[in-house]
Design an enzyme around this catalytic site. Sequence first.
Site: not given
Ligand code: NDP
Length: 483
Positions: A249, A283
């Site tokens: 997502e 999102c």
């Molecule tokens: P990120 O992509 O930065 O992080 C998402 C999650 O992935 C966090 O828990 C992060 O950890 C983790 N993560 C980061 N790198 C890795 C890796 N290499 N391997 C595994 N896990 C990893 O997103 P944000 O938290 O900044 O959220 C915003 C984004 O999420 C926006 O792009 C938004 O559009 C999207 N989003 C999509 C939705 C949907 O349903 N389609 C709904 C809500 C948001 P950590 O934060 O600890 O770095």
Amino acid sequence: MQTQPKASHFINGEYVEDTAGTPIEVIYAATGEKIAQVHSATPAIVEQALDAARAAWPAWAAMSGTERGRILRRAADMIRDRNHELSVLETYDTGKPYQETIAVDATSGADALEYFGGMAATLTGEHIQLGDDWVYTRREALGVCVGIGAWNYPTQIACWKGAPALACGNSMVFKPSETTPLCALKVAEILIDAGLPKGIYNVIQGLGDVGAALVTDDRVDKVSLTGSVPTGRKVYAAAAAGIKHVTMELGGKSPMIVFEDADIENAVGGAILGNFYSSGQVCSNGTRVFVHKDIKEAFLKRLSERLATAVIGDPQDPDTNFGPMVSERQMDIVLGYIEKGQAEGARLVYGGKRLDRDGFYLEPTVFADVKDDMTIAREEIFGPVMAVLDFEDEADVMKRANDTEFGLAAGVFTNDLTRAHRVAAGFEAGTCFINSYNDAPVEAPFGGSKNSGVGRENSKAAIEHYSQLKSVYVRMGDVEAPF
Ligand code: NDP
């Protein structure tokens, strides 16, 4: 309210701490003050969580769907009973106004637990007659699922991933975003209080490296991520190496088209919901608002008038309806986009500044005369910044609306019935709205096309992503072999 959790992680039915992990400070976005601290999972904690999830799921999968569902529905009731307390915590975790969290966050998590709890007993295979022989299918659990969450809806994401996974007989290890580590712990605690066996739903904290450790582990069968497209690429590739099931997502830059015959008041309302709810940190937001040139000035006028009535302030005050950005980092990212919008020649018609107060507050911001190739029309901003673009012709605006790497959502405002459905059919997006925006009922599939994702959350469709079919061929006669 006590915002410091009992411990950082929740594994095998109890809170677990390992202070050797890197400290993660929880900052209240409305004040900039530290309100809690957790520790990132050490390798030992990751091991403990995966071992617990691996050991627990076969017995859970062997229970009847009715028994599993009863526990999930009980958890839904408990979440609803504790909605106030959970919403206050969600507001501390994210900075979103209590007026929103009391209506949307824990309650939509409860909806998912209730919906999938109700569905658990209905999950069956089928019988396929082949002359005298026959095949039956069994719908089986995948095993250990990993959920990785973004920071905008910490309770909802924990439940949207957990509820279908558990209904299908899987276990889960959930890693919240490091920015919002508090709410998922409460979901885990409530599930145990509702009778969930130990080890079926575990929460561990950490940054991307902890997520990466989970995704690459051989004990994991499925990965469901809510996050940005760049993170999605990494996680999808890592999961592919282990041939794991995935749900992605990811982000969006969704179009909203307002035709000249639209009800302007409703279109403005939809644009407000699709750009400023949760301070724009949603999102599926419709951040490219294409407005027919005949009504553009009327639209902008009403939009500005209504934005001027936004109540910006303490998010715990029930009257506040516009809160801060989740973090200083996210605020700075959004301020950077506002600068780019101005530098590239978009017309700032509302807001554009940081508010002179504690916390990470931005004004709701509207740019008009935005062109398709401007940065603010191409990249996901994830903040309260609306780009208004002009159009005159339906075919032309459809081409422009679809000219993006993303495909999460799209909306159309018109009173022309056939045009509404024609436009919805033409959108390259997973979730579309006609004369509405950003509704996400649990009964409807939610997810993206193109770079916005793979798979669907919510609805019956989610079951396909948390279970697998086994076919069993039954021969009723003799086996005829060639030699
Ligand atoms: P990120 O992509 O930065 O992080 C998402 C999650 O992935 C966090 O828990 C992060 O950890 C983790 N993560 C980061 N790198 C890795 C890796 N290499 N391997 C595994 N896990 C990893 O997103 P944000 O938290 O900044 O959220 C915003 C984004 O999420 C926006 O792009 C938004 O559009 C999207 N989003 C999509 C939705 C949907 O349903 N389609 C709904 C809500 C948001 P950590 O934060 O600890 O770095």
